[in-house]
Write a protein that holds these residues in place. Structure first.
Motif, PDB file in Angstrom:
ATOM      1  N   UNK B 105      46.812 -38.441  53.606  1.00  0.00           N
ATOM      2  CA  UNK B 105      46.108 -37.304  54.603  1.00  0.00           C
ATOM      3  C   UNK B 105      44.549 -36.814  54.273  1.00  0.00           C
ATOM      4  N   UNK B 106      44.482 -36.647  52.779  1.00  0.00           N
ATOM      5  CA  UNK B 106      43.074 -36.296  52.195  1.00  0.00           C
ATOM      6  C   UNK B 106      42.083 -37.278  53.371  1.00  0.00           C
ATOM      7  N   UNK B 107      42.438 -38.746  52.500  1.00  0.00           N
ATOM      8  CA  UNK B 107      41.017 -39.431  52.790  1.00  0.00           C
ATOM      9  C   UNK B 107      40.946 -39.128  54.372  1.00  0.00           C
ATOM     10  N   UNK B 108      42.425 -38.998  55.381  1.00  0.00           N
ATOM     11  CA  UNK B 108      42.173 -39.475  56.579  1.00  0.00           C
ATOM     12  C   UNK B 108      41.286 -38.265  56.707  1.00  0.00           C
ATOM     13  N   UNK B 109      41.299 -36.797  56.517  1.00  0.00           N
ATOM     14  CA  UNK B 109      40.869 -35.680  56.786  1.00  0.00           C
ATOM     15  C   UNK B 109      39.349 -36.109  57.166  1.00  0.00           C
ATOM     16  N   UNK B 110      39.391 -36.398  55.585  1.00  0.00           N
ATOM     17  CA  UNK B 110      37.400 -37.035  54.708  1.00  0.00           C
ATOM     18  C   UNK B 110      36.613 -38.053  56.353  1.00  0.00           C
ATOM     19  N   UNK B 111      37.907 -38.988  56.158  1.00  0.00           N
ATOM     20  CA  UNK B 111      36.626 -39.540  57.415  1.00  0.00           C
ATOM     21  C   UNK B 111      36.843 -38.907  58.414  1.00  0.00           C
ATOM     22  N   UNK B 112      37.607 -37.831  59.328  1.00  0.00           N
ATOM     23  CA  UNK B 112      37.222 -37.691  60.761  1.00  0.00           C
ATOM     24  C   UNK B 112      35.819 -36.912  60.190  1.00  0.00           C
ATOM     25  N   UNK B 113      35.907 -36.494  59.607  1.00  0.00           N
ATOM     26  CA  UNK B 113      34.952 -35.232  59.086  1.00  0.00           C
ATOM     27  C   UNK B 113      33.647 -35.956  59.427  1.00  0.00           C
ATOM     28  N   UNK B 114      33.226 -37.066  58.807  1.00  0.00           N
ATOM     29  CA  UNK B 114      32.542 -38.348  58.240  1.00  0.00           C
ATOM     30  C   UNK B 114      31.304 -38.773  59.736  1.00  0.00           C
ATOM     31  N   UNK B 115      32.531 -39.146  60.196  1.00  0.00           N
ATOM     32  CA  UNK B 115      31.943 -39.238  61.785  1.00  0.00           C
ATOM     33  C   UNK B 115      31.781 -38.293  62.596  1.00  0.00           C
ATOM     34  N   UNK B 116      31.507 -38.622  64.037  1.00  0.00           N
ATOM     35  CA  UNK B 116      30.882 -37.835  64.968  1.00  0.00           C
ATOM     36  C   UNK B 116      32.102 -37.805  66.045  1.00  0.00           C
ATOM     37  N   UNK B 117      31.727 -36.699  66.671  1.00  0.00           N
ATOM     38  CA  UNK B 117      33.199 -36.850  67.622  1.00  0.00           C
ATOM     39  C   UNK B 117      34.040 -37.385  68.555  1.00  0.00           C
ATOM     40  N   UNK B 118      32.680 -38.483  68.878  1.00  0.00           N
ATOM     41  CA  UNK B 118      32.407 -39.353  69.972  1.00  0.00           C
ATOM     42  C   UNK B 118      33.218 -40.646  69.514  1.00  0.00           C
ATOM     43  N   UNK B 119      33.230 -41.053  68.222  1.00  0.00           N
ATOM     44  CA  UNK B 119      34.203 -42.163  67.199  1.00  0.00           C
ATOM     45  C   UNK B 119      35.491 -41.826  66.892  1.00  0.00           C
ATOM     46  N   UNK B 120      36.288 -42.688  66.862  1.00  0.00           N
ATOM     47  CA  UNK B 120      37.576 -42.831  66.423  1.00  0.00           C
ATOM     48  C   UNK B 120      38.056 -43.176  65.377  1.00  0.00           C
ATOM     49  N   UNK B 121      39.069 -42.640  64.023  1.00  0.00           N
ATOM     50  CA  UNK B 121      39.301 -43.350  63.098  1.00  0.00           C
ATOM     51  C   UNK B 121      41.008 -43.532  63.906  1.00  0.00           C
TER      52      UNK B 121
END
Lengths: 278, 256
Positions: B105-121
């Motif tokens: 969960x922590x890594x997921x949250x971190x990944x999402x904040x590292x990319x632009x809103x248009x990107x998809x993780x």
């Protein structure tokens, strides 16, 4: 012309059908969509037919075919039906208004855009049986470089690339030329520039493309790519009118500058196929 | 017409009730509104990974196919990253599966904040993630991936009142071949190869496949729009004056 009426002697020595077929096939392609590739195909076909040649336009844009829209022709039977065994090939070939034949892939063939090996085989088989009936076959490919486009182009001895002077269209045309050179080891690509503002612009563009190729692609290539300028189609209000009416230039305004340019292009294409074919 | 009272919606309702981010339709909503929100809720659920809230594999497949079509038509530069948490099994074995879930969960949250809103993780499976970055120029890919790697290694993840752990991530990336209609399998395979290289190179690092020479470089574009093009056709197209081309090239860029 005389070459068509009097085939060269070595014609008697039968080349393999594949090679013989290939020599008559010209792929009409473009980098970007919307540069008039299909319009050029249809009008070029009509101009070639007027010169007495038997011409087939095969709409190989399996993803999004729209030759039918340009020609105002809505055939019920398409290549899709032939592939699926629903119809016979003969029934899928239609006479277009300009005196040439058309075979449409069918707009609903999106599933073939990934081109499974069976489809390739079907396609080749159909090409082999079709080509002997014609003097020239124009393959109207999809835009960009999908594997379908590459496959269609691979069946052709000549490539006619349609571009416009617009910067993005030109960048895309350049990218396409690079891919065709790299992936198919092509050494000759014919270029026609559509919608030019002034006579001579198209030739300058082709020269420019060639210079960039020479500097960035050809300099360490064993098979340098040579562009051959085949002509300009002038920006002409008559083209828009023809498209609106869904007519060929020869029907709507035979004397317009664009129509004359098509006639010239046809003459060059004819001698290209005869010179490099056989 | 279908009557709402004829449908058995209990299972769907129960699913949506248990999902904290889903909103159940108001009981007094019109049948159409009610059905629509149930369907929307289920669609949303079917595309999301329940543990991390990221897109799931199904959604990823859908998005990747869409990008493949876009690339084939437009030549857009799209980067696919495959990311895998290093030694994740050890976390599970040492701290238990609940700790493992917290790490995911922590890594997921971190990944999402590292990319632009248009990107998809997306959560690709297990401790493996995939990120689709549309319109990502080739010079940016490594920077973005490095930023993600650093951010993950800087995370302090609290897995119990007394324990905080750190993890690292390995990243492999591959661009869609421009102008070419690729396939999902080929593209993910190429990114996976780079991920494998990152793992073999000792983990906690980034490898991105070098792009094939199809892309049109800035130099090529500069020369392409350099001269002659819209200039005097009488000048022919034989000379090759680089200084001219630089001047006209910058005008061209402004025009764009």
């Amino acid at each position: 012309m005389s070459d068509v009426l009097n085939p060269p002697q070595d014609e008697a020595v039968e080349p393999t059908l594949a090679l013989k077929s290939r020599s008559k096939v010209i792929a009409v392609t473009s980098g970007k969509g919307g540069v008039g590739k299909t319009f050029v195909s249809a009008n070029l076909a009509a101009a070639l037919a007027k010169r007495g040649l038997r011409v087939l336009v095969l709409d190989a844009d399996l993803g999004l075919a729209n030759l039918d829209v340009v020609l105002n022709l809505y055939p019920k039977i398409t290549l899709h039906d032939v592939f699926t065994g629903k119809s016979k090939l003969e029934d899928a070939i239609y006479k277009a208004p300009g005196g040439f034949s058309v075979l449409l892939a069918g707009s609903g063939m999106v599933e073939y855009s990934r081109l499974a090996p069976e489809v390739r085989d079907d396609f080749l088989r159909i090409m082999e049986s079709l080509v002997p009936n014609y003097d020239i076959v124009l393959l109207d490919t999809g835009a960009g470089i999908s594997d379908v486009v590459l496959f269609a182009v691979s069946m052709a001895s000549e490539v006619l690339l349609v571009a416009t002077p617009e910067p993005t269209a030109l960048t895309d045309a350049y990218a396409t030329i690079k891919v065709l050179g790299a992936q198919q080891k092509r050494q000759r690509i014919r270029v026609v520039i559509n919608q030019v503002a002034r006579t001579g612009d198209g030739n300058a563009i082709t020269t420019q493309l060639q210079q960039v190729l020479d500097r960035f692609v050809n300099k360490d290539s064993e098979h340098p790519l040579k562009l051959i300028h085949m002509g300009d189609i002038p920006a002409d209000p008559a083209v828009r009118q023809a498209i609106m009416k869904r007519q060929l230039l020869g029907q709507s305004d035979p004397g317009c500058p664009a129509a004359l340019a098509m006639t010239q292009l046809a003459s060059k294409v004819e001698s290209a196929v005869i010179k490099h074919g056989a | 017409m279908i009557r709402l009272s004829d449908l058995r919606l209990d299972d769907a309702r129960a699913l949506l009730e248990h999902d904290p981010s889903s909103e159940l339709p108001a009981a007094d909503a019109s049948p159409v509104v009610y059905m629509q929100s149930i369907l929307d809720g289920l669609c949303e659920l079917s595309l999301r990974d329940p543990l991390t809230g990221l897109s799931n594999r199904r959604h990823f497949n859908h998005l990747l196919n869409r990008e493949i079509e876009a690339v084939a038509r437009s030549g857009e530069s799209v980067l696919l990253l495959m990311l895998d948490i290093d030694h994740f099994k050890k976390v599970n074995d040492t701290y238990g599966h609940h700790a493992g879930d917290l790490v995911l969960q922590a890594v997921s949250k971190c990944l999402e904040t590292c990319v632009r809103p248009m990107d998809t993780v997306s959560r690709f499976g297990g401790e493996e993630f995939a990120a689709i970055l549309p319109n990502c120029p080739s010079s940016f890919g490594l920077v973005v991936a490095e930023r993600i790697r650093e951010a993950v290694s800087g995370l302090a993840i609290t897995v119990s009142p007394t324990e905080t752990i750190r993890v690292t991530i390995s990243i492999g990336g591959a661009y869609a071949p421009e102008w070419v209609r690729s396939t999902q399998e080929l593209w993910t395979e190429r990114a996976d190869e780079q991920l494998y290289r990152a793992k073999s190179a000792g983990r906690n690092c980034v490898f991105i496949e070098e792009q094939r020479g199809v892309a049109v470089s800035a130099d090529e574009k500069g020369m392409l729009f350099g001269h002659h093009l819209f200039g005097d056709p009488a000048s022919g197209g034989v000379d090759d004056d680089v200084s001219n081309s630089a001047v006209a090239g910058s005008e061209m860029n402004r025009a764009n």
